[in-house]
Design a protein around this motif. Structure first.
Motif, mmCIF file in Angstrom:
data_model
loop_
_atom_site.group_PDB
_atom_site.id
_atom_site.type_symbol
_atom_site.label_atom_id
_atom_site.label_comp_id
_atom_site.label_asym_id
_atom_site.label_seq_id
_atom_site.Cartn_x
_atom_site.Cartn_y
_atom_site.Cartn_z
ATOM 1 N N LEU A 132 45.277 -8.975 -13.509
ATOM 2 C CA LEU A 132 46.510 -8.667 -12.787
ATOM 3 C C LEU A 132 46.267 -7.606 -11.721
ATOM 4 C CD1 LEU A 132 49.100 -8.689 -15.707
ATOM 5 C CD2 LEU A 132 48.936 -10.343 -13.839
ATOM 6 N N ALA A 133 45.435 -6.616 -12.035
ATOM 7 C CA ALA A 133 45.112 -5.589 -11.047
ATOM 8 C C ALA A 133 44.417 -6.211 -9.838
ATOM 9 C CB ALA A 133 44.237 -4.512 -11.667
ATOM 10 N N ALA A 134 43.509 -7.143 -10.089
ATOM 11 C CA ALA A 134 42.789 -7.791 -8.992
ATOM 12 C C ALA A 134 43.724 -8.640 -8.143
ATOM 13 C CB ALA A 134 41.652 -8.641 -9.546
ATOM 14 N N THR A 135 44.576 -9.424 -8.785
ATOM 15 C CA THR A 135 45.480 -10.265 -8.010
ATOM 16 C C THR A 135 46.533 -9.436 -7.293
ATOM 17 O OG1 THR A 135 46.722 -10.736 -10.049
ATOM 18 C CG2 THR A 135 45.126 -12.375 -9.339
ATOM 19 N N ASP A 136 46.928 -8.315 -7.855
ATOM 20 C CA ASP A 136 47.875 -7.433 -7.153
ATOM 21 C C ASP A 136 47.292 -6.955 -5.825
ATOM 22 O OD1 ASP A 136 49.872 -7.651 -9.035
ATOM 23 O OD2 ASP A 136 49.405 -5.737 -10.026
ATOM 24 N N GLY A 189 39.381 -25.992 2.479
ATOM 25 C CA GLY A 189 40.338 -27.090 2.525
ATOM 26 C C GLY A 189 41.773 -26.606 2.607
ATOM 27 N N LEU A 190 42.103 -25.571 1.848
ATOM 28 C CA LEU A 190 43.461 -25.028 1.876
ATOM 29 C C LEU A 190 43.755 -24.329 3.198
ATOM 30 C CD1 LEU A 190 43.639 -23.659 -1.779
ATOM 31 C CD2 LEU A 190 44.925 -25.599 -0.857
ATOM 32 N N ALA A 191 42.774 -23.627 3.743
ATOM 33 C CA ALA A 191 42.970 -22.994 5.048
ATOM 34 C C ALA A 191 43.206 -24.052 6.124
ATOM 35 C CB ALA A 191 41.769 -22.126 5.401
ATOM 36 N N ALA A 192 42.517 -25.186 6.006
ATOM 37 C CA ALA A 192 42.704 -26.268 6.969
ATOM 38 C C ALA A 192 44.111 -26.841 6.908
ATOM 39 C CB ALA A 192 41.673 -27.365 6.723
ATOM 40 N N GLU A 193 44.786 -26.648 5.768
ATOM 41 C CA GLU A 193 46.166 -27.105 5.613
ATOM 42 C C GLU A 193 47.175 -26.091 6.149
ATOM 43 O OE1 GLU A 193 47.292 -29.999 4.493
ATOM 44 O OE2 GLU A 193 45.303 -30.823 4.070
ATOM 45 N N GLY A 194 46.684 -24.958 6.657
ATOM 46 C CA GLY A 194 47.561 -23.988 7.275
ATOM 47 C C GLY A 194 47.861 -22.753 6.447
ATOM 48 N N TRP A 195 47.143 -22.572 5.336
ATOM 49 C CA TRP A 195 47.402 -21.432 4.458
ATOM 50 C C TRP A 195 46.403 -20.316 4.717
ATOM 51 C CZ3 TRP A 195 51.879 -21.950 2.018
ATOM 52 C CH2 TRP A 195 52.344 -23.230 1.754
ATOM 53 N N LEU A 196 46.894 -19.088 4.673
ATOM 54 C CA LEU A 196 46.011 -17.921 4.686
ATOM 55 C C LEU A 196 45.505 -17.727 3.261
ATOM 56 C CD1 LEU A 196 44.799 -15.402 6.058
ATOM 57 C CD2 LEU A 196 46.952 -14.207 5.538
ATOM 58 N N ILE A 197 44.184 -17.718 3.079
ATOM 59 C CA ILE A 197 43.592 -17.757 1.744
ATOM 60 C C ILE A 197 42.863 -16.459 1.445
ATOM 61 C CG2 ILE A 197 42.077 -19.016 0.185
ATOM 62 C CD1 ILE A 197 44.414 -20.670 1.285
ATOM 63 N N VAL A 198 43.032 -15.967 0.209
ATOM 64 C CA VAL A 198 42.275 -14.808 -0.242
ATOM 65 C C VAL A 198 41.826 -15.039 -1.683
ATOM 66 C CG1 VAL A 198 44.382 -13.566 -0.926
ATOM 67 C CG2 VAL A 198 42.270 -12.295 -0.515
ATOM 68 N N VAL A 199 40.580 -14.709 -1.942
ATOM 69 C CA VAL A 199 39.980 -14.857 -3.276
ATOM 70 C C VAL A 199 39.631 -13.470 -3.801
ATOM 71 C CG1 VAL A 199 38.157 -15.945 -4.655
ATOM 72 C CG2 VAL A 199 38.939 -17.028 -2.520
ATOM 73 N N PRO A 200 40.362 -12.946 -4.770
ATOM 74 C CA PRO A 200 39.970 -11.663 -5.361
ATOM 75 C C PRO A 200 38.770 -11.851 -6.290
ATOM 76 C CG PRO A 200 41.891 -12.536 -6.499
ATOM 77 C CD PRO A 200 41.591 -13.490 -5.381
ATOM 78 N N VAL A 207 46.513 -17.271 -3.090
ATOM 79 C CA VAL A 207 45.449 -16.561 -3.792
ATOM 80 C C VAL A 207 44.679 -17.594 -4.603
ATOM 81 C CG1 VAL A 207 44.902 -14.808 -5.508
ATOM 82 C CG2 VAL A 207 46.777 -14.432 -3.891
ATOM 83 N N VAL A 208 43.416 -17.783 -4.285
ATOM 84 C CA VAL A 208 42.552 -18.713 -5.008
ATOM 85 C C VAL A 208 41.764 -17.919 -6.039
ATOM 86 C CG1 VAL A 208 40.582 -20.282 -4.825
ATOM 87 C CG2 VAL A 208 42.395 -20.336 -3.088
ATOM 88 N N LEU A 209 41.871 -18.332 -7.285
ATOM 89 C CA LEU A 209 41.215 -17.628 -8.395
ATOM 90 C C LEU A 209 39.970 -18.397 -8.810
ATOM 91 C CD1 LEU A 209 44.565 -16.797 -10.114
ATOM 92 C CD2 LEU A 209 43.031 -15.146 -9.058
ATOM 93 N N HIS A 210 38.847 -17.718 -8.785
ATOM 94 C CA HIS A 210 37.558 -18.398 -8.933
ATOM 95 C C HIS A 210 37.260 -18.834 -10.359
ATOM 96 C CE1 HIS A 210 35.613 -14.874 -10.737
ATOM 97 N NE2 HIS A 210 36.091 -14.120 -9.751
ATOM 98 N N GLY A 255 44.448 3.500 -2.053
ATOM 99 C CA GLY A 255 43.174 3.814 -2.687
ATOM 100 C C GLY A 255 42.572 2.712 -3.527
ATOM 101 N N ARG A 256 43.316 1.662 -3.819
ATOM 102 C CA ARG A 256 42.753 0.565 -4.594
ATOM 103 C C ARG A 256 41.700 -0.174 -3.776
ATOM 104 N NH1 ARG A 256 47.792 -2.935 -6.293
ATOM 105 N NH2 ARG A 256 48.495 -2.188 -4.236
ATOM 106 N N GLU A 257 40.625 -0.586 -4.460
ATOM 107 C CA GLU A 257 39.514 -1.249 -3.791
ATOM 108 C C GLU A 257 39.125 -2.515 -4.537
ATOM 109 O OE1 GLU A 257 36.363 1.528 -1.931
ATOM 110 O OE2 GLU A 257 37.056 2.572 -3.742
ATOM 111 N N LEU A 258 38.691 -3.529 -3.800
ATOM 112 C CA LEU A 258 38.218 -4.764 -4.417
ATOM 113 C C LEU A 258 37.477 -5.590 -3.375
ATOM 114 C CD1 LEU A 258 38.487 -6.240 -7.205
ATOM 115 C CD2 LEU A 258 40.224 -7.666 -6.114
#
Length: 221
Positions: free
Chosen positions: A90-94, A51-62, A33-36, A14-17
């Motif tokens: 912390l809730a957002a990064t979780d 740039g980080l995705a190009a290095e092979g990482w799956l990236i998510v920005v909460p 996790v990239v923090l804006h 049920g958590r949303e973001l």
């Protein structure tokens, strides 16, 4: 260049973001996790994501701000930062961690990185959650917190739970050398690997980028 996407994500519990994310073209090495920054998900943040995705990482920005973190001006950013708390970030990064887990990324292959506000939040997260590694770039709030709801970084640096790298300019912002040294001393009390590096504003961008990538390469396995 990796394509970024922004969606309102609802987890099974049920958590949303709102999340912005980018997938690597080839094999996924792990998740970051990239923090804006304070102004939200800016072009600079999106460039870091690509740039980080190009290095092979799956990236998510909460999106740390209520209602989403579309780019705002500096005056509006001050108001949004003042509303943040340790619990809210912390809730957002979780949720971002849970999103990565749904994409088969284990905690020991998850890192966090952020610039400015995001850099401060990265340290707060790394002192509260067990993940693979963290990088702070020019994170303020070292001695005085960025908002009433966030801790000063020197208060939580000794609690770091994962390897942490702090990257700070020698000039060009309001973060002084004595503040950085206090943070270095506080982080040294943690029971994990820590390092603080200062780099020149004009010439150190490539060095900081390389050090961040090397830190993740060394600790996310």
């Amino acid at each position: 260049m990796a394509q970024t996407h922004t969606e309102d994500v609802r987890l099974d519990d049920g958590r949303e973001l709102r999340l912005t994310f980018a997938e690597p073209d080839g094999v996924t090495r792990g998740g970051l996790v990239v923090l804006h920054e304070a102004r939200g998900v800016t072009d600079a943040v999106l460039a870091m994501v690509a740039g980080l995705a190009a290095e092979g990482w799956l990236i998510v920005v909460p999106h740390l701000y209520e209602g989403g973190s579309a780019e705002v001006d500096h005056e509006a950013a001050r108001g949004k930062v003042s509303e943040l708390s340790g619990e809210s970030v912390l809730a957002a990064t979780d949720i971002a961690f849970a999103w990565l887990a749904k994409h088969s990324v284990n905690p020991d292959r998850i890192g966090v990185i952020g610039f400015e506000l995001g850099g401060a939040v990265a340290l707060v997260v790394a002192a509260s959650r067990t993940i693979g590694a963290a990088v702070t770039v020019a994170g303020g709030g070292i001695v005085e917190p960025l908002s009433a709801g966030l801790p000063a970084l020197i208060e939580v640096a000794g609690d770091l739970r994962c390897p942490w790298l702090g990257l700070y300019r020698t000039e060009g912002d309001d973060i002084t050398e004595p503040q950085v040294e206090k943070l270095r001393d506080a982080a040294a009390a943690a029971q994990v690997a820590t390092d603080v590096v200062r780099f020149a504003f004009e010439t150190g961008g490539s060095e900081a980028w390389a050090r961040a990538l090397n830190w993740f390469d060394a600790h996310l396995r």
